[in-house]
Scaffold this motif. Structure first.
Motif, short mmCIF file in Angstrom:
data_model
loop_
_atom_site.label_atom_id
_atom_site.label_comp_id
_atom_site.label_asym_id
_atom_site.label_seq_id
_atom_site.Cartn_x
_atom_site.Cartn_y
_atom_site.Cartn_z
N ILE A 446 0.84 -1.21 0.00
CA ILE A 446 0.00 0.00 0.00
C ILE A 446 0.87 1.25 0.00
O ILE A 446 0.58 2.23 -0.69
N ARG A 447 1.96 1.22 0.76
CA ARG A 447 2.87 2.37 0.75
C ARG A 447 3.51 2.58 -0.62
O ARG A 447 3.87 3.70 -0.97
N GLN A 448 3.65 1.49 -1.35
CA GLN A 448 4.17 1.60 -2.71
C GLN A 448 3.07 1.90 -3.73
O GLN A 448 3.30 1.83 -4.94
N LYS A 449 1.84 2.15 -3.24
CA LYS A 449 0.67 2.47 -4.08
C LYS A 449 0.32 1.32 -5.02
O LYS A 449 -0.15 1.53 -6.15
N ASN A 450 0.52 0.12 -4.53
CA ASN A 450 0.19 -1.08 -5.31
C ASN A 450 -0.95 -1.79 -4.59
O ASN A 450 -0.75 -2.77 -3.85
N ILE A 451 -2.15 -1.29 -4.78
CA ILE A 451 -3.32 -1.83 -4.07
C ILE A 451 -3.63 -3.25 -4.53
O ILE A 451 -4.05 -4.11 -3.74
N LYS A 452 -3.40 -3.51 -5.80
CA LYS A 452 -3.69 -4.85 -6.32
C LYS A 452 -2.85 -5.91 -5.63
O LYS A 452 -3.35 -6.99 -5.24
N ALA A 453 -1.55 -5.63 -5.46
CA ALA A 453 -0.67 -6.60 -4.78
C ALA A 453 -1.06 -6.76 -3.32
O ALA A 453 -1.02 -7.88 -2.78
N ALA A 454 -1.45 -5.66 -2.66
CA ALA A 454 -1.88 -5.76 -1.26
C ALA A 454 -3.12 -6.63 -1.14
O ALA A 454 -3.22 -7.47 -0.23
N ASN A 460 -4.58 -14.14 -0.23
CA ASN A 460 -3.86 -15.39 0.03
C ASN A 460 -3.86 -15.73 1.51
O ASN A 460 -3.95 -16.90 1.90
N ALA A 461 -3.74 -14.69 2.35
CA ALA A 461 -3.75 -14.93 3.79
C ALA A 461 -5.09 -15.52 4.23
O ALA A 461 -5.13 -16.47 5.03
N ILE A 462 -6.19 -14.98 3.70
CA ILE A 462 -7.51 -15.49 4.06
C ILE A 462 -7.70 -16.91 3.53
O ILE A 462 -8.31 -17.77 4.18
N GLY A 463 -7.16 -17.16 2.34
CA GLY A 463 -7.33 -18.49 1.78
C GLY A 463 -6.47 -19.55 2.44
O GLY A 463 -6.90 -20.69 2.62
N MET A 464 -5.24 -19.18 2.85
CA MET A 464 -4.31 -20.17 3.41
C MET A 464 -4.44 -20.29 4.92
O MET A 464 -4.44 -21.40 5.45
N ALA A 465 -4.50 -19.16 5.61
CA ALA A 465 -4.51 -19.19 7.08
C ALA A 465 -5.36 -18.04 7.59
O ALA A 465 -4.83 -17.00 8.01
N PRO A 466 -6.68 -18.15 7.53
CA PRO A 466 -7.53 -17.03 7.96
C PRO A 466 -7.43 -16.78 9.46
O PRO A 466 -7.39 -17.70 10.27
#
Length: 719
Positions: A446-454, A460-466
């Motif tokens: 987000i600090r790098q203004k890359n919302i898509k990557a965030a 992935n976090a929700i899918g792997m280990a919510p």
């Protein structure tokens, strides 16, 4: 899918028919009441062929919403209509400020309307009347002065500013606006005079700085220097002296700047921020190519500044010596010995992460990027041998510090991204995970203004280990960006992952409520309370009830209370129900003397008293018949009932409660000891209610008969 309602109470609790209401005319209450369909028993419980989901219900409710009705626009065609319009608006504004006299916004709206009508005298009169009410509100003064400036009444505006700064001299914004107006008018002398008045009140640093910048804008260097002298005398702090010295240095006055630093060093040697002053003094001498002077300043400061506050000073001194002294000798003398000790410690125990932290801190103080990265890579290579979270908790901070170093100090964003990626690959997410690491990786993107990557990382976090923290932060980010549909999707996944989590249900409903989606919020609450298990159901029910009360849906709230009583008959539920019935429909102004004398208000209050009393009677009957052992709760219920009857005033009936009040009695009961040989007794408070007094003789006879039978059985065994 059919929705059914369940009613509480029975035939023994039937209420007498209500008295006719005079406000209904020839109709009766039975003709005007809402008749709900009778609840039917579901015989066929097999699932239907076509299932209706909650999403379909919410979508249908959204589609059936009626459009907002807006009043038509009014067009004024002649002078008479304009006069009528002005009269109506003025009457409306006067009525408004009569009701909310202390509301500044109401006065401002009134004055702006008068200004829009080009009646400046009336607008000025409104502002003056408002100042009689709220002369301590600086925003009102700002609006008043801006009105005068906007309409080119300069002398009026000066008058308003003078009054404002005289009454509120500690509001800096008033001074700034006043000075800005004088500068716009080209009245530099007047602006300087205002500044002098302001300095008489001893403002903070920002006020002095604005005065200095004002003089410099007009090329008055000597005046600015005199102000700086007054400034450092008023605020003798390191930052003020540094600012003064930089001012002199900028104009080429090296000797003057040095005298300022020397005076500050003598005056502030014991100040807690003296380290900043000495560092600035030494850097000044470095710029002037006075290396020996700078070295003497560093040594003088290190001798006098406490060691706990000299970290930055020590680091600057090392950097200075590396630049102007023998680098190899300094590094060997200061860092070499400690580096050797840390190498020995990590060689003996490579899993001692505290030693790695100290070693990394040492290398970061030196500032060699290659060495720092080498130590980080060697430290993270020592993976914990067991896949248990307690062994990884210290180790994971090596990765976190590594990523922060690459981002903040080295400013290599690609290496930072690679560090986060490798760390997330290394963690066994099927056994445990670290929500902090996922969130830090997303916040970096987000600090790098890359919302898509965030979003990809959090997905992935929700899918792997919510985890709950990940859901909360992800929803917070999407809510900040205004993506409410994504928030809804995330809340649905959150609830699907943890359906017993009342926090998720409450926040989901709160989101819909803030978006004015009342039906959505109500449906969410209904789905939440229908869950078989919840971690804090009492909080959820309380918020649902408060939601219906805030929406003035008192019938729905009453039905909710009945449904809650079907689940639990707790004392607090009964008391809350009674409190609701006693205050349902009351507004802020309903307790005024005018309303108390109104016949309709008295009838409404009588109805509230009747409903509240009926709830208390139901609760008392329940505790008397179905929970007779809960005597203390029944006594507490009567206490609350009595308080409520007293609060009703003339409509209350205190004797109704006092007849049922219990009598307190001290009694003893046996307590078996550990060995079981002897019996101890403890005292407790028992409550004897009036309806139990008649049964007491019979109970005593039965107790005596039981003792005789037990004694006879013991004698038979002895024989």
């Amino acid at each position: 899918m059919a929705l059914t309602t369940r009613g509480g109470g029975g035939a023994d609790q039937a209420q007498p028919p209500p008295a006719p209401d005079a406000s209904l005319g020839f109709l009766t209450k039975r003709d005007t009441e809402v008749k709900l369909p009778r609840a039917t028993r579901v015989k066929n419980k097999t699932p239907a062929g076509v299932q209706i989901t909650a999403e379909q219900i919410l979508r249908e409710a959204r589609e059936r919403q009626e459009p907002e009705i807006r009043p038509p626009k009014q067009k004024i065609t002649d002078v008479h209509e304009l006069a009528d319009y002005r009269l109506r608006e003025r009457k409306r504004f006067e009525d408004l400020i009569r009701r909310v006299r202390w509301s500044v916004s109401a006065w401002v709206k009134y004055a702006k309307w008068e200004e829009g009508q080009k009646d400046f005298a009336r607008a000025r009169s409104v502002y003056e009347r408002a100042l009689d009410v709220a002369h301590r509100d600086h925003t009102l003064w700002l609006k008043y002065a801006e009105f005068e400036m906007r309409n080119r009444y300069v002398n009026h505006a000066r008058n308003v500013w003078d009054r404002a700064v005289s009454l509120l001299p500690r509001i800096d914004q008033l001074w700034y606006k006043y000075i800005h107006m004088e500068e716009l008018l080209g009245a530099v002398a007047n602006a300087r005079q205002v500044f002098e008045r302001w300095m008489g009140w001893r403002p903070d640093i920002a006020g002095w700085n604005s005065y200095i910048k004002f003089e410099l804008r007009y090329g008055e260097v000597e005046r600015a220097r005199a102000i700086y002298e007054r400034f450092v005398a008023e605020h003798p702090r390191p930052d003020t002296f540094i600012r003064y010295a930089k001012f002199e240095m900028k104009r080429g006055e090296v000797e003057r700047a040095r005298r300022v630093y020397e005076r500050a060093a003598d005056l502030l040697v014991d100040d807690e921020d003296a380290e900043v002053l000495f560092v600035a003094f030494a850097e000044f001498e470095e710029k002037c190519r006075e290396v020996e002077r700078a070295r003497a300043i560093y040594k003088y400061a290190l001798d006098r500044v406490p060691k706990g506050r000299a970290e930055d000073l020590y680091r600057k001194f090392l950097a200075f010596e590396k630049q102007f002294g023998d680098r190899e000798g300094i590094e060997d003398a200061i860092v070499g010995k400690r580096r050797f000790q840390y190498e020995d410690e990590v060689r003996k125990n490579p899993l001692n992460y505290d030693s790695w932290f100290d070693y990394i801190r040492l290398e970061e103080s030196v500032g060699n990027k290659d060495r720092i990265r080498d130590v980080y890579e060697r430290s993270i290579a020592n993976v914990p041998p067991a896949e248990e979270k307690r062994y990884w908790q210290r180790y994971i901070y090596l990765w976190i510090n590594y990523a922060l170093y690459e981002e903040l100090d080295a400013q290599d964003m690609e290496r930072t991204r690679e560090v986060y990626r490798e760390c997330l690959k290394l963690i066994p997410h099927k056994k445990f995970t670290f929500a902090k690491l996922w969130l830090m990786a997303a916040q970096f993107e987000i600090r790098q203004k890359n919302i898509k990557a965030a979003r990809q990382i959090l997905g992935n976090a929700i899918g792997m280990a919510p985890k709950g923290k990940i859901f909360k932060k992800y929803i917070e980010i999407e809510l900040y960006l205004g993506n409410f549909d994504r928030c809804r999707t995330l809340y649905e996944k959150y609830i699907e992952w943890s359906p017993a989590n009342c926090y998720a249900w409450r926040k989901y409903a709160e989101l819909e409520k803030n978006l004015s989606e009342t039906d959505r919020a109500r449906s969410i609450y209904e789905l939440a309370i229908a869950q078989p298990a919840l971690d804090t159901p009492e909080v959820l029910w309380k918020e649902y009830l408060q939601f219906e009360i805030d929406e003035d849906e008192f019938d729905r709230a009453r039905e909710l209370y009945e449904r809650l009583l079907d689940r639990t008959k707790h004392l607090k539920v009964w008391i809350s129900f009674a409190e609701f019935e006693a205050s349902a429909g009351l507004g802020e102004d309903d307790g005024s003397e005018e309303n108390k004398n109104d016949v309709g208000y008295q009838e409404q209050q009588a109805e509230r008293v009747r409903r509240c009393r009926a709830v208390f009677e139901r609760a008392f009957d329940y505790f008397r018949t179905n929970a007779a052992e809960l005597k203390e709760e029944r006594a507490m219920l009567l206490e609350e009932w009595l308080k409520k009857e007293l609060s009703f005033g003339d409509l209350g009936d205190v004797t109704l409660v006092q007849k049922k009040a219990p009598r307190k009695v001290k009694r003893k009961r046996p307590l078996p000891t550990d060995d079981g040989s002897s019996i101890a007794y403890e005292e407790y408070i028992d409550y004897i209610f009036p309806d139990e007094v008649t049964l007491a003789p019979n109970l005593k006879i039965l107790e005596a008969a039981y003792k005789w039978k037990k004694q006879k059985a013991n004698d038979t065994e002895d024989d």
